[in-house]
Design a protein around this motif. Structure first.
Motif, PDB file in Angstrom:
ATOM      1  N   ALA A   1       0.935  -1.160   0.111  1.00 43.70           N
ATOM      2  CA  ALA A   1       0.074   0.331   0.171  1.00 43.70           C
ATOM      3  C   ALA A   1       0.778   1.311   0.010  1.00 43.70           C
ATOM      4  O   ALA A   1       0.520   2.155  -0.662  1.00 43.70           O
ATOM      5  N   LEU A   2       1.866   1.243   0.665  1.00 45.76           N
ATOM      6  CA  LEU A   2       2.891   2.387   0.677  1.00 45.76           C
ATOM      7  C   LEU A   2       3.329   2.663  -0.420  1.00 45.76           C
ATOM      8  O   LEU A   2       3.373   3.822  -1.162  1.00 45.76           O
ATOM      9  N   ASN A   3       3.784   1.741  -1.280  1.00 41.20           N
ATOM     10  CA  ASN A   3       4.374   1.653  -2.668  1.00 41.20           C
ATOM     11  C   ASN A   3       3.380   2.202  -3.653  1.00 41.20           C
ATOM     12  O   ASN A   3       3.757   3.232  -4.321  1.00 41.20           O
ATOM     13  N   SER A   4       2.167   1.816  -3.738  1.00 42.21           N
ATOM     14  CA  SER A   4       1.055   2.423  -4.500  1.00 42.21           C
ATOM     15  C   SER A   4       0.780   3.955  -3.951  1.00 42.21           C
ATOM     16  O   SER A   4       0.663   4.737  -4.802  1.00 42.21           O
ATOM     17  N   PHE A   5       0.780   4.252  -2.864  1.00 40.28           N
ATOM     18  CA  PHE A   5       0.634   5.703  -2.319  1.00 40.28           C
ATOM     19  C   PHE A   5       1.680   6.361  -2.798  1.00 40.28           C
ATOM     20  O   PHE A   5       1.719   7.540  -3.342  1.00 40.28           O
ATOM     21  N   LEU A   6       2.944   6.011  -2.624  1.00 41.11           N
ATOM     22  CA  LEU A   6       4.097   6.854  -3.074  1.00 41.11           C
ATOM     23  C   LEU A   6       4.172   7.308  -4.654  1.00 41.11           C
ATOM     24  O   LEU A   6       4.646   8.402  -4.901  1.00 41.11           O
TER      25      LEU A   6
ATOM     26  N   PHE B   1       1.495   7.387  -6.662  1.00 41.36           N
ATOM     27  CA  PHE B   1       0.571   8.372  -6.853  1.00 41.36           C
ATOM     28  C   PHE B   1       1.024   9.527  -6.219  1.00 41.36           C
ATOM     29  O   PHE B   1       0.898  10.855  -6.936  1.00 41.36           O
ATOM     30  N   PHE B   2       1.712   9.721  -5.024  1.00 43.65           N
ATOM     31  CA  PHE B   2       1.805  11.088  -4.591  1.00 43.65           C
ATOM     32  C   PHE B   2       3.047  11.661  -5.262  1.00 43.65           C
ATOM     33  O   PHE B   2       3.096  12.827  -5.396  1.00 43.65           O
TER      34      PHE B   2
ATOM     35  N   HIS C   1       6.484   0.699 -12.374  1.00 45.16           N
ATOM     36  CA  HIS C   1       6.564   1.625 -11.527  1.00 45.16           C
ATOM     37  C   HIS C   1       7.814   2.380 -11.299  1.00 45.16           C
ATOM     38  O   HIS C   1       7.954   3.571 -10.930  1.00 45.16           O
TER      39      HIS C   1
ATOM     40  N   THR D   1      11.694   9.918  -2.626  1.00 47.20           N
ATOM     41  CA  THR D   1      10.296   9.170  -2.987  1.00 47.20           C
ATOM     42  C   THR D   1      10.464   8.407  -4.243  1.00 47.20           C
ATOM     43  O   THR D   1      10.093   7.008  -4.086  1.00 47.20           O
TER      44      THR D   1
ATOM     45  N   VAL E   1      10.269   4.139  -4.071  1.00 51.55           N
ATOM     46  CA  VAL E   1       9.337   3.485  -4.883  1.00 51.55           C
ATOM     47  C   VAL E   1       9.997   2.190  -5.610  1.00 51.55           C
ATOM     48  O   VAL E   1       9.498   1.092  -5.720  1.00 51.55           O
TER      49      VAL E   1
END
Length: 166
Positions: free
Chosen positions: A9-14, A16-17, A75, A122, A126
Motif C-alpha cells: 500500500a505504501l508503494n502504491s501511495f508513493l 501516486f504522491f 513503477h 520518494t 518506490v
C-alpha cells in the motif's frame, strides 16, 4: 504480523504522491511544461509495457500474484521519469520576465534542495519497495530507472508544448 500488505500500500501511495506533487509543482511554476510532463508519463508507461510484452521475463516468486512479466518495472520507470523530469527538465528551464526594458532570466525552480531531496528519496523508495515486496528483481528496477531517465532526457532537448528543440 506480515508487513508486506503495508509496504504494498505504501508503494502504491508513493508513486501516486510523486506523480501528483511533481505535477502540481510544474503547474504552479511552469504550466506550459505540464503537457510535456503528461506526455512523458504516457510514453514511459507505454514503452515499459511494450517492452514487457516482448521480453516476457517472469517475476520473482512472491506471496502476491502479480500479473504480466516483470522486465522492466513500470513503477520504477515512471518514478524515475518523474524524478529526472523534475531535476533535468524543470531545473534547466529559465523563465524570462520583462523588467525595465531588459529580460531578466530567473530559474523558476529554485526552491532549495529540500524539495529535490524528497522527490529523489520518494523515487528511490518506490524503486526499492518494488524489490522488497517481491514484484521485481533488482535488474527489472534498474532497467525501469534507465528507461525513465532516457525518456526524460528527450524532454531536456525538445519542448513539445513549444514545439521546438532547445
Amino acid at each position: 504480523m506480515n508487513a508486506l500488505p503495508i509496504l504494498f500500500a505504501l508503494n502504491s501511495f508513493l508513486i501516486f504522491f510523486l506523480v501528483l506533487i511533481v505535477g502540481v509543482l510544474i503547474y504552479k511554476s511552469k504550466p506550459a511544461r505540464l503537457f510535456d510532463y503528461a506526455v512523458m508519463l504516457v510514453l514511459t508507461s507505454g514503452i515499459a509495457e511494450v517492452i514487457k510484452y516482448f521480453v516476457n521475463k517472469p517475476r520473482p516468486e512472491s506471496i502476491y500474484v502479480f500479473e504480466g512479466s516483470g522486465f522492466p518495472s513500470t513503477h520504477s520507470a515512471v518514478a524515475a521519469g518523474v524524478v529526472f523530469f523534475y531535476l533535468l527538465v524543470c531545473h534547466s528551464l529559465p523563465n524570462t520576465m520583462k523588467g525595465v526594458g531588459e529580460a531578466i532570466r530567473i530559474n523558476t525552480y529554485k526552491r532549495g534542495g529540500i524539495v529535490s531531496f524528497f522527490i529523489i528519496l520518494t523515487g528511490l523508495a518506490v524503486a526499492w519497495l518494488r524489490v522488497l515486496i517481491g514484484a521485481h528483481y533488482p535488474i527489472d528496477v534498474f532497467a525501469g530507472i534507465i528507461l525513465g531517465l532516457s525518456i526524460s532526457l528527450v524532454f531536456v532537448f525538445y519542448d513539445i508544448s513549444g514545439r521546438r528543440v532547445r
